[in-house]
Every structure is written in structure tokens, then in C-alpha cells.
Design an enzyme around this catalytic site. Structure first.
Site, PDB file in Angstrom:
ATOM      1  N   CYS A   2     -13.212  26.738  20.258  1.00 44.57           N
ATOM      2  CA  CYS A   2     -13.884  25.940  19.254  1.00 44.57           C
ATOM      3  C   CYS A   2     -12.961  25.659  18.085  1.00 44.57           C
ATOM      4  O   CYS A   2     -11.789  26.023  18.090  1.00 44.57           O
ATOM      5  CB  CYS A   2     -15.128  26.686  18.741  1.00 44.57           C
ATOM      6  SG  CYS A   2     -16.227  27.256  20.058  1.00 44.57           S
ATOM      7  N   ARG A  50     -18.157  23.174  18.701  1.00 43.79           N
ATOM      8  CA  ARG A  50     -18.253  24.025  19.879  1.00 43.79           C
ATOM      9  C   ARG A  50     -17.766  23.355  21.152  1.00 43.79           C
ATOM     10  O   ARG A  50     -18.163  22.230  21.463  1.00 43.79           O
ATOM     11  CB  ARG A  50     -19.694  24.482  20.091  1.00 43.79           C
ATOM     12  CG  ARG A  50     -19.805  25.522  21.210  1.00 43.79           C
ATOM     13  CD  ARG A  50     -21.233  25.925  21.495  1.00 43.79           C
ATOM     14  NE  ARG A  50     -21.269  27.045  22.440  1.00 43.79           N
ATOM     15  CZ  ARG A  50     -22.335  27.405  23.144  1.00 43.79           C
ATOM     16  NH1 ARG A  50     -23.477  26.755  23.003  1.00 43.79           N
ATOM     17  NH2 ARG A  50     -22.275  28.422  23.991  1.00 43.79           N
ATOM     18  N   ILE A  53     -18.359  27.452  26.629  1.00 44.94           N
ATOM     19  CA  ILE A  53     -17.687  28.163  27.717  1.00 44.94           C
ATOM     20  C   ILE A  53     -18.571  29.268  28.273  1.00 44.94           C
ATOM     21  O   ILE A  53     -18.743  29.413  29.476  1.00 44.94           O
ATOM     22  CB  ILE A  53     -16.351  28.779  27.214  1.00 44.94           C
ATOM     23  CG1 ILE A  53     -15.426  27.697  26.648  1.00 44.94           C
ATOM     24  CG2 ILE A  53     -15.664  29.545  28.346  1.00 44.94           C
ATOM     25  CD1 ILE A  53     -14.926  26.681  27.643  1.00 44.94           C
ATOM     26  N   ASN A  75     -13.681  31.154  16.864  1.00 44.35           N
ATOM     27  CA  ASN A  75     -12.877  30.345  17.775  1.00 44.35           C
ATOM     28  C   ASN A  75     -12.151  31.290  18.712  1.00 44.35           C
ATOM     29  O   ASN A  75     -11.353  32.119  18.264  1.00 44.35           O
ATOM     30  CB  ASN A  75     -11.870  29.515  16.977  1.00 44.35           C
ATOM     31  CG  ASN A  75     -10.828  28.855  17.864  1.00 44.35           C
ATOM     32  OD1 ASN A  75     -11.089  28.533  19.015  1.00 44.35           O
ATOM     33  ND2 ASN A  75      -9.635  28.650  17.322  1.00 44.35           N
ATOM     34  N   GLY A  76     -12.424  31.190  20.009  1.00 48.51           N
ATOM     35  CA  GLY A  76     -11.709  32.029  20.973  1.00 48.51           C
ATOM     36  C   GLY A  76     -12.632  32.665  21.984  1.00 48.51           C
ATOM     37  O   GLY A  76     -13.745  32.192  22.232  1.00 48.51           O
ATOM     38  N   GLU A  77     -12.153  33.748  22.570  1.00 48.06           N
ATOM     39  CA  GLU A  77     -12.909  34.490  23.568  1.00 48.06           C
ATOM     40  C   GLU A  77     -12.632  35.980  23.384  1.00 48.06           C
ATOM     41  O   GLU A  77     -11.482  36.380  23.154  1.00 48.06           O
ATOM     42  CB  GLU A  77     -12.501  34.096  25.002  1.00 48.06           C
ATOM     43  CG  GLU A  77     -12.660  32.636  25.349  1.00 48.06           C
ATOM     44  CD  GLU A  77     -14.098  32.186  25.461  1.00 48.06           C
ATOM     45  OE1 GLU A  77     -14.997  33.050  25.534  1.00 48.06           O
ATOM     46  OE2 GLU A  77     -14.331  30.959  25.479  1.00 48.06           O
ATOM     47  N   SER A 363      -2.906  30.118  32.026  1.00 49.72           N
ATOM     48  CA  SER A 363      -1.484  29.775  32.004  1.00 49.72           C
ATOM     49  C   SER A 363      -0.638  31.026  32.198  1.00 49.72           C
ATOM     50  O   SER A 363      -1.141  32.147  32.145  1.00 49.72           O
ATOM     51  CB  SER A 363      -1.114  29.111  30.662  1.00 49.72           C
ATOM     52  OG  SER A 363      -0.884  30.087  29.667  1.00 49.72           O
ATOM     53  N   GLY A 364       0.659  30.830  32.396  1.00 54.76           N
ATOM     54  CA  GLY A 364       1.587  31.949  32.568  1.00 54.76           C
ATOM     55  C   GLY A 364       2.352  32.291  31.316  1.00 54.76           C
ATOM     56  O   GLY A 364       3.333  33.037  31.372  1.00 54.76           O
TER      57      GLY A 364
END
Length: 630
Positions: A2, A50, A53, A75-77, A363-364
Site C-alpha cells: 500500500c 490499499r 493482498i 504498508n507491507g506484509e 524476487s531473488g
């Protein structure tokens, strides 16, 4: 994923206009196209955009406790939110949603700032405590998610995920900071301890800021630091098993989502490892995407296809032109500050491609910094060994003299640029390494500036933060110090800024499992011989992955997203290079010797010198500054 924004008055609780908060939030609507919200009270306002997710039905923000005593925007997880939730429920907390956001509300009440150490995730958030009348701002350990803030003339502190959210407030003064320009030209990005707009700050990675009513704005406080001073014990085989288990858990924890999920797949070691572990954990075929280039020297699609076939992924490939510089203005708008890592162009394209089928992509990123995968680490470690053989008081006279006598050959591959190596050996590692990770070297930057600009810097130079960081690093050797400094500066300033801005520009959430803090802390304890051995970076990681990945993937030369900017300025962008000395904005600043810029552009176009990266920096600087201040 977000975008957040807000205002807080630490001295006098002035009224906050909800429309002002909405405007700040809407300036970054691309970060959250699925919904918006505003909450205000005397002296404070919080705004949110928002991207849904997790908990699509009840996870809207700003979110408050049932009694309205604590409010947050996030903002984030939080990847371990279920474990933290269970701990909070055992303490008596009652949850009304299934979102990770609510964990922050109850976590604040239970533990205050100490809750940060319990969180495993990527985040930037604000928590307002109504009873205490305090605002708590926090950022994740490595700076995956951004957070900007500024003190305004009316006494407010404004904050937001991106610089553009602050610039939507009329009291944020648009004045350029020339020290940040010097930082940008030296490093290729504006680092987290600087901002191109004077007066704006970035909350550093692993820090929090507690603003309290009636008190002055304090300095941010560090809540996390990476430690390279300890060494893991055990046989390599045991450490390999431990490494794989850390990676496996990191990937699994980042596969939780209530929306379609996939992965970026370049065909390199890191993204291939992530896809392999995703395939192991997933019942359905993993969705992967790859960007290819129309020039063979830059194309990795064959290696990506090999991994896609090996793990039976649902693979999507798109080919773009290697001279895909039409995105310049798009990137300028996405990054706000000047950003000179040209790999942002293909990164944007692969994010666009991923967003067609998924909302979250793994991603890596992060493994090169953790396990010493960059070529510059190998050179630095080798140079440190040589320095160790020669007394410090003799290094300057011996290597310095040889370096000055050796012919300059910037055009040659690094192993044949003995002049650069000899001059680096004459310096201490903390002086030499920042130049190897930077872009435009100090002597060329100095030649580009006017006399007035050099005086204005008053001794400030971009590399000093690296020098200071390496000297103070919790580390045992030069390799440790270089990696630690990159975690402090390069990773949040370049790599994570790049993936955040390019993914968020297309409303895609990017997750970096190889930056799980437990995995990174484990990597920091590995002896240097298990990070670099026999000319191979990421040695232990590659050995551990041999059962999963073919050797032609594990041990091929690292490529990454390569963009041929030097060739562009001799061909398609030659006119852009020629126009730089005529830039109205660059001339108005009084910072640059336009004749010097004209000379380096002419020398580059004629092939007399190699200045492609510097010209790219100047082009992106001119475009960004014109957009911000022109």
C-alpha cells in the site's frame, strides 16, 4: 502492499483537513488502487491507499482497535502475523479481522516499540496512540519499504511512502539539496540519509521514530542492526542443510496471499532458487515471468526457460528492445529522486509483465549482498589479502607510485585495469571499496562542478558515509565490512528502491524471500571461505542448491539486467548527450561547468573515453530535477 501518508502536530493539536490527507494519499494512488481511507483527529491525520493482498473483505485502513484507542496505517506484509497473533491472543487480545494489520494494533498495546523485534516482514507503518497522543513510525530491518518525512513551517510533521506524497502538501518547500546531488553522482542513487528535496528525510532501515505531544521531534532510534562479528561453527554439509532450511521457510512464508502469486525468473541462481523452492511448496504450477532482449549478448531467456521446464512452471516471456530507453520519463515520475541504475528499465518491464497475471511476485533480490555474490566482493577480498602482506606505511609509496606510472585503461575488463587496482591497494579498504561500488569517481565529479559548487560542498563527499560505516562495522574482516556497508547504503538506496518503485508503479507487490532476516543473519555468520572460494561468490549457497539446480545455472557467469547505456550515448541517445551542456535547468543551478560536460559528452561519442554511466546519471538528474523544480 500500500501507500501511507499523514500529518502530526507534536506541539499544538491543530485541526487536520481530511482533504489534505486524501490529496497526499492520492498522489501515490498507484501503490493502492483497490481502496482508500482517511482518519483525522485534532492534531493528527492518517491516510491510506490499499492494494488488497490479505483479508480482502475486512482489511481496510486506516484500522483502529474496537475502542478507537489505537489507529494504524501500514504498508507491507507481516509474514509471521499468525504466530504473533496467537501470542497476542494468549495475552487476552481479541481480533476482529484476519489481516496482518490488526496485529500492529494489539502488538503496540502489548509491547510498544518492542513489538518490532517480533515481526518478520517488510513494512513501513504509523501507529497513533490516542491516550498517549503519540505517533510511532517504523521501518523494516533492511528498508524494503520506504518512508519519508519532513517538519513543516506550521509545526506539523508530514510523512508518506513516496516523496510525491509529501510534495502534495503546499508547505513542503521545493528546494534542491546540492549535497544530495553530490551523493547521487557518486553513488548512482540518493542514499537513505539524504534527499534531493532539502528538509525531507527518510526514516532509515531498522529504525523507528516516536513523536510525542509537547516534545521536539527526536532523532530516529535504531532497533535492528546486522552483525558480521560472529562466526558459525560446523561442517559445510551441516551449514548447507541449515541454509536450505532457512531458504525453504523464507519462501513458504512469502507465498501466503489471497490473490494470484508468481515469481520473477531471470535464469540466474537467485531467482531460480526461489522458483525451485516455490515449486516444492506449491500444489499448483508456479507462475513465472521473464523479460528477454532482442540482442543475444543481453538475453537470458534460454536459461530461464531451462528452469521453467525443470519445475513445470506456467511461464510467460516477453522480448523487449535492448535500447528500451523510451521509459525514461516514466521512471523519472516513478522514482521522484534521480536514480541512475539503468536496470530499472527492464525491471519495470518485468513488473509490467508479471502484473498481467499476478498481484504478488517473489524476487531473488538480496542474495548477492548476503552471500557475497557480486564480483566487486571478490576483488575487494583479494585486495585486502594483498594489503595484509604489506605494512600500512609502505602501501602508499609502493602501490601509489606503481599506479601513477601505469597507463590508464578504463575501456579494459577489470582484471586488466592494473592502474585502478594499484591505486586501490595504495588506499585502505574503506577508502577503495566505496569507489568500486560507486559510479562517477571523485576526480571526475570535481571536474564537473563550478568553483562555487565545490565550495558549497564544504568537504562533503559521497563516499564518506561508506568510509565511516566500514570503520564502525560490527565485523571481523574487509569482506564483512564491505557487505555490511552495502546493507546500510547500497541495498536500501539502490536495489530495494528500484524494485519498490518499479513494482508499485504498476500496482504489483514484490516480495524478497532471500532477505528474510533469519536467513541474512545466518549468512552474516558464515566464514569468508564459505562465501567466496575458488573465484566463486555465494559458494555455500551454490553448493547447497546443487540438488535443485543444474550446474550450467549455478556456475555460469553472473549477468543480471544489463543495459548498454554506453552504446546508447554513441548512437540513439547521442543527441541527448549533446544537449546536456545546453540544459536550461543545469545552467540555472550554477553547480556545473557546462564546458566540462560538453567535453565528456564529446569524448564519449568519439570513443576517446568511457563516460556512458556518468552521462546517464546527468541525463536522469536533468530530467528529475526539471520535473521536481523546473
Amino acid at each position: 502492499m500500500c501507500g501511507i501518508a499523514g500529518l502530526y502536530y507534536p506541539r499544538t493539536p491543530k485541526p487536520v483537513d481530511p482533504a489534505r490527507i486524501a490529496a497526499m494519499s492520492d498522489a501515490q494512488a498507484h501503490r493502492g488502487p483497490d481502496g482508500s481511507g482517511v482518519w483525522t483527529q485534532a492534531g493528527v491525520g492518517l491516510g491510506h491507499r490499499r492494494l488488497s493482498i490479505i483479508d480482502l473483505a475486512t482489511g481496510s485502513q486506516p484500522m483502529a482497535t474496537p475502542d478507537g484507542g489505537v489507529v494504524t496505517v501500514f504498508n507491507g506484509e507481516i509474514y509471521n502475523f499468525m504466530e504473533v497473533r496467537a501470542e497476542l491472543e494468549a495475552l487476552g487480545a481479541s481480533f476482529e479481522t484476519h489481516s496482518d494489520t490488526e496485529v500492529l494494533l494489539h502488538g503496540w498495546r502489548a509491547w510498544g516499540p518492542d513489538m518490532l523485534r517480533r515481526l518478520n516482514g517488510m513494512f513501513a507503518f504509523a501507529v497513533y496512540d490516542v491516550a498517549a497522543r503519540s505517533l510511532f513510525l517504523a521501518r523494516d530491518r533492511f528498508g524494503v519499504k520506504p518512508l519519508h518525512y519532513a517538519e513543516l513551517s506550521d509545526g506539523a510533521v508530514a510523512f508518506g511512502s513516496e516523496l510525491k506524497s509529501l510534495l502534495a502538501h503546499p508547505l513542503v518547500r521545493r528546494a534542491a539539496d546540492f549535497h544530495a546531488v553530490e551523493d547521487y553522482l557518486g553513488l548512482g542513487y540518493v542514499p537513505d540519509d539524504a534527499c534531493i528535496v532539502a528538509g525531507v528525510k527518510k526514516l532509515p532501515a531498522g529504525h523507528f521514530l516516536l513523536l510525542e505531544r509537547g516534545k521536539p521531534v527526536p532523532q530516529p532510534r535504531k532497533w535492528f542492526d546486522l552483525d558480521f562479528s560472529h562466526r558459525a561453527k560446523g561442517k559445510p554439509a551441516d551449514l548447507e542443510a541449515e541454509l536450505i532450511e532457512h531458504m525453504r521457510e523464507a519462501v513458504r512464508s512469502r507465498m501466503i496471499a489471497d490473490v494470484p502469486l508468481g515469481a520473477f525468473l531471470s535464469g540466474g541462481v537467485d531467482s531460480s532458487a526461489v522458483v525451485a523452492l516455490m515449486a516444492e511448496a506449491s500444489k499448483a504450477a508456479v507462475k513465472t515471468c521473464t523479460i528477454g532482449f532482442d540482442e543475444a549478448g543481453y538475453d537470458e531467456t534460454a536459461h530461464a526457460k531451462l528452469i521453467a521446464e525443470r519445475f513445470a512452471t506456467r511461464h510467460n516471456t516477453r522480448t523487449v528492445a535492448a535500447d528500451d530507453f523510451a521509459l525514461i520519463d516514466t521512471l523519472v515520475g516513478a522514482f521522484d529522486e534521480p536514480f541512475a541504475d539503468a536496470s530499472a528499465l527492464p525491471t519495470y518491464r518485468v513488473c509490467q509483465l508479471a502484473r498481467e497475471t499476478v498481484t504478488v511476485a517473489l524476487s531473488g533480490d538480496g542474495a548477492d549482498e548476503s552471500f557475497a555474490g557480486y564480483r566487486r566482493y571478490r576483488f575487494h577480498a583479494a585486495e585486502e589479502r594483498v594489503r595484509g602482506l604489506v605494512p600500512e606505511n609502505l602501501r602508499g609509496p609502493i602501490f601509489g607510485t606503481l599506479g601513477r606510472l601505469y597507463p590508464k585503461a578504463d575501456w579494459a575488463p577489470r582484471p586488466f585495469r592494473a592502474k585502478t587496482t594499484l591505486l586501490a591497494l595504495a588506499e585502505g579498504g574503506e577508502f577503495a571499496y566505496p569507489k568500486s561500488v560507486g559510479v562517477t569517481r571523485p576526480e571526475l565529479r570535481g571536474a564537473l562542478y563550478t568553483d562555487g559548487a565545490r565550495r558549497a560542498l564544504d568537504g562533503h563527499f559521497a563516499e564518506k558515509r561508506y568510509i565511516d560505516t566500514m570503520r564502525q562495522a560490527p565485523a571481523r574482516d574487509g569482506l564483512d565490512r564491505a557487505q555490511y556497508a552495502d546493507f546500510r547504503h547500497w541495498l536500501p538506496g539502490d536495489i530495494l528502491t528500484k524494485i519498490d518503485r518499479t513494482s508499485m508503479a504498476v500496482s504489483l507487490e514484490a516480495r524478497e524471500p532471500l532477505l528474510d532476516y533469519r536467513l541474512v543473519q545466518f549468512a552474516a555468520t558464515l566464514p569468508p571461505s564459505l562465501r567466496i572460494r575458488a573465484g566463486q561468490g555465494k559458494w555455500l549457497m551454490k553448493k547447497a542448491l546443487e540438488p535443485w539446480l543444474p550446474k550450467e545455472i549455478l556456475y555460469r557467469p553472473k549477468m543480471g539486467f544489463v543495459t548498454p547505456v554506453s552504446a546508447w550515448f554513441r548512437k540513439a541517445l547521442a543527441e541527448e548527450a549533446a544537449a546536456l551542456p545546453k540544459s536550461r535547468f543545469l545552467a540555472q543551478t550554477g553547480w556545473f561547468d557546462l564546458k566540462a560536460i560538453e567535453r565528456i559528452a564529446a569524448d564519449h561519442r568519439a570513443g576517446r573515453a568511457e563516460h556512458g554511466r556518468t552521462l546517464w546519471q546527468l541525463l536522469m538528474l536533468e530530467r528529475s530535477m526539471t520535473r521536481l523544480f523546473g
